[in-house]
Design an enzyme around this catalytic site. Structure first.
Site, mmCIF file in Angstrom:
data_model
loop_
_atom_site.group_PDB
_atom_site.id
_atom_site.type_symbol
_atom_site.label_atom_id
_atom_site.label_comp_id
_atom_site.label_asym_id
_atom_site.label_seq_id
_atom_site.Cartn_x
_atom_site.Cartn_y
_atom_site.Cartn_z
ATOM 1 C CB SER A 1 41.433 71.930 34.429
ATOM 2 O OG SER A 1 42.764 72.214 34.087
ATOM 3 C CG ASP B 1 46.654 70.781 34.302
ATOM 4 O OD1 ASP B 1 47.035 69.650 33.965
ATOM 5 O OD2 ASP B 1 45.875 71.465 33.608
#
Length: 451
Positions: A98, A237
């Site tokens: 992530s 992200d």
């Protein structure tokens, strides 16, 4: 079990490569996950990190070793893996860390139908199974590449009236993450002018960390929006399951405000529906839901909790203050691309600037999340509850929340570190600062550092 215990978090497995996580461990995790998640097929996707290919290959080898087929999406966003899991009713795994730095990598898991997996719903069993992985099957599983791009793009676009988007101008900072692959395909041929930055995939993240909740990482997008005259900006992200919006003047829109905008849009389509918000969302989110005759349900912070509650309640939408947005009609998954489409649809239909669209929901002063490192988190939280609880109504959905009417605050323990996380909101800045400072004073005797 040492490093397995260290890298197994509340919702995923994540650590430094190769110190914490290497190809051997990935193979063992593949065997354990295939056995725990169930089904004859597992859908696998990966992000653009330098180690993702090697880890994905090793994980796939483990899955196949125990007789389960692998359907390989290749480079994909996290929400694309969820979509594939839901569409094919197969287990899904995403290789990603992530928003973490380049040295990290990991795995996100879901059961068939995009059902979430957390520490107490299977992740601990995968961890333990990797320590003593299942023996190989007599016949290994098969392998094939899986191309779902057309179906994924169509599903994302279904959340907006495509014909209305022509003429919009959107700025996007993909941060060298997977949004650089997703967003151009989603917006292609819709008549939206895309002004992109860092759309090229680069797992070393040379521009800035892929974390849109850090204001420092939004500065270039803010400048870009102002310079090119975009109607709105979007920052994603690393695995493209979170997004933060910027208005036409370059002002950052609170993720809670974005959640309220999306909730209002979806409740207009489905009056009376249930909508979820986590406990640290601005109170404008539940107020918006109720004002539009919806049913507001508070959840714990974290995607596995929101997804599980969505399945239990049939909620049409769920919002988190972290920039995760969940959609029932997208298999209950969090999708930054879908959130982007709903916002663009709102701008097109209302024909108003983003700042005007957001203004009715920007009503309160917020502290932002303050993380306090403490030597005894449980004792710190107990002391805060004892001293601050008498000020208002107390809720224990996630940590400790006290609502005093003109202000509220939430204190909760980190799932991964020795931290207490504080969020405060009030009717005005003075009340917010007073409540925040009182809470920090209560935590001070336990504090080691603050961020």
């Amino acid at each position: 079990m040492g490093r397995l215990a260290r890298i197994t978090k509340a919702y995923d497995i994540r650590g430094r490569v190769p110190d914490d996580l290497d190809a051997d461990l990935a193979e063992r995790l593949g065997r354990a996950a295939a056995r725990e998640l169930g089904g004859p097929e597992l859908v696998l996707g990966r992000d653009m990190r330098e180690t993702s290919g090697e880890l994905a290959d090793a994980f796939a080898a483990g899955v196949r070793a125990v007789g389960v087929d692998v359907a390989d999406l290749g480079l994909a966003s996290a929400d694309m893996v969820s979509f594939a899991s839901g569409r094919r009713h197969a287990a899904g795994v995403m290789v990603t860390a992530s928003h973490n730095p380049p040295a990290y990598n990991g795995f996100k898991f879901c059961r068939p139908g995009a059902e979430p997996v957390s520490l107490d719903t299977g992740l601990a069993d995968i961890r333990d199974g990797a320590a003593s992985p299942p023996a190989p099957a007599a016949t290994p599983g098969g392998y094939r590449s899986l191309d779902l791009w057309d179906a994924y793009v169509a599903a994302v676009r279904a959340f907006a009236g495509e014909h209305r988007l022509a003429g919009l101008h959107a700025a996007v900072d993909a941060g060298h993450g997977m949004a650089g692959l997703v967003v151009p395909r989603v917006l292609d041929d819709l008549g939206v002018t895309l002004e992109g930055r860092y759309l090229d995939l680069d797992g070393s993240f040379p521009a800035h960390p892929p974390d849109p909740t850090d204001p420092a990482n939004l500065e270039e997008l803010q400048a870009l929006v102002r310079a090119c005259g975009a109607h709105v900006g979007f920052a994603f992200d690393g695995d493209a399951d979170r997004v933060v919006c910027v208005d036409e003047a370059g002002t950052v829109i609170s993720p809670s405000v974005t959640a309220a905008i999306i909730a209002a849009r979806l409740l207009a389509r489905e009056p009376g529906a249930t909508v979820l918000h986590n406990v640290i969302c601005s109170r404008v989110v539940p107020e918006t839901i109720r004002a539009r005759s919806g049913r507001a349900v508070a959840t714990r912070v974290g995607h596995s909790y929101v997804k599980a509650t969505m399945r239990e309640t049939g909620a049409v939408f769920g919002g988190e203050h972290s920039g995760h947005y969940y959609f029932r009609d997208f298999y209950g998954a969090d999708s930054a691309a879908v959130a982007m489409m709903v916002v663009l649809d709102a701008l097109a239909e209302t024909d108003t600037p983003m700042s005007v669209l957001a203004a009715p929901y920007d009503l309160y002063a917020s502290s932002g999340e303050v993380s306090v490192a403490v030597d005894d988190p449980d004792a710190a939280l107990a002391q805060a509850a004892a001293l601050l609880g008498p000020d208002g109504h107390v809720d224990r959905t996630d940590g400790f929340t006290v609502d005093a009417g003109t202000w509220w605050l939430n204190l909760r323990l980190s799932n991964t570190e020795s931290l207490v996380r504080l969020n405060v909101e009030a009717a005005d800045a003075a009340r917010m600062e007073d409540a925040r400072d009182r809470a920090l004073a209560v935590l001070a005797p336990f504090e080691t550092t603050r961020r």
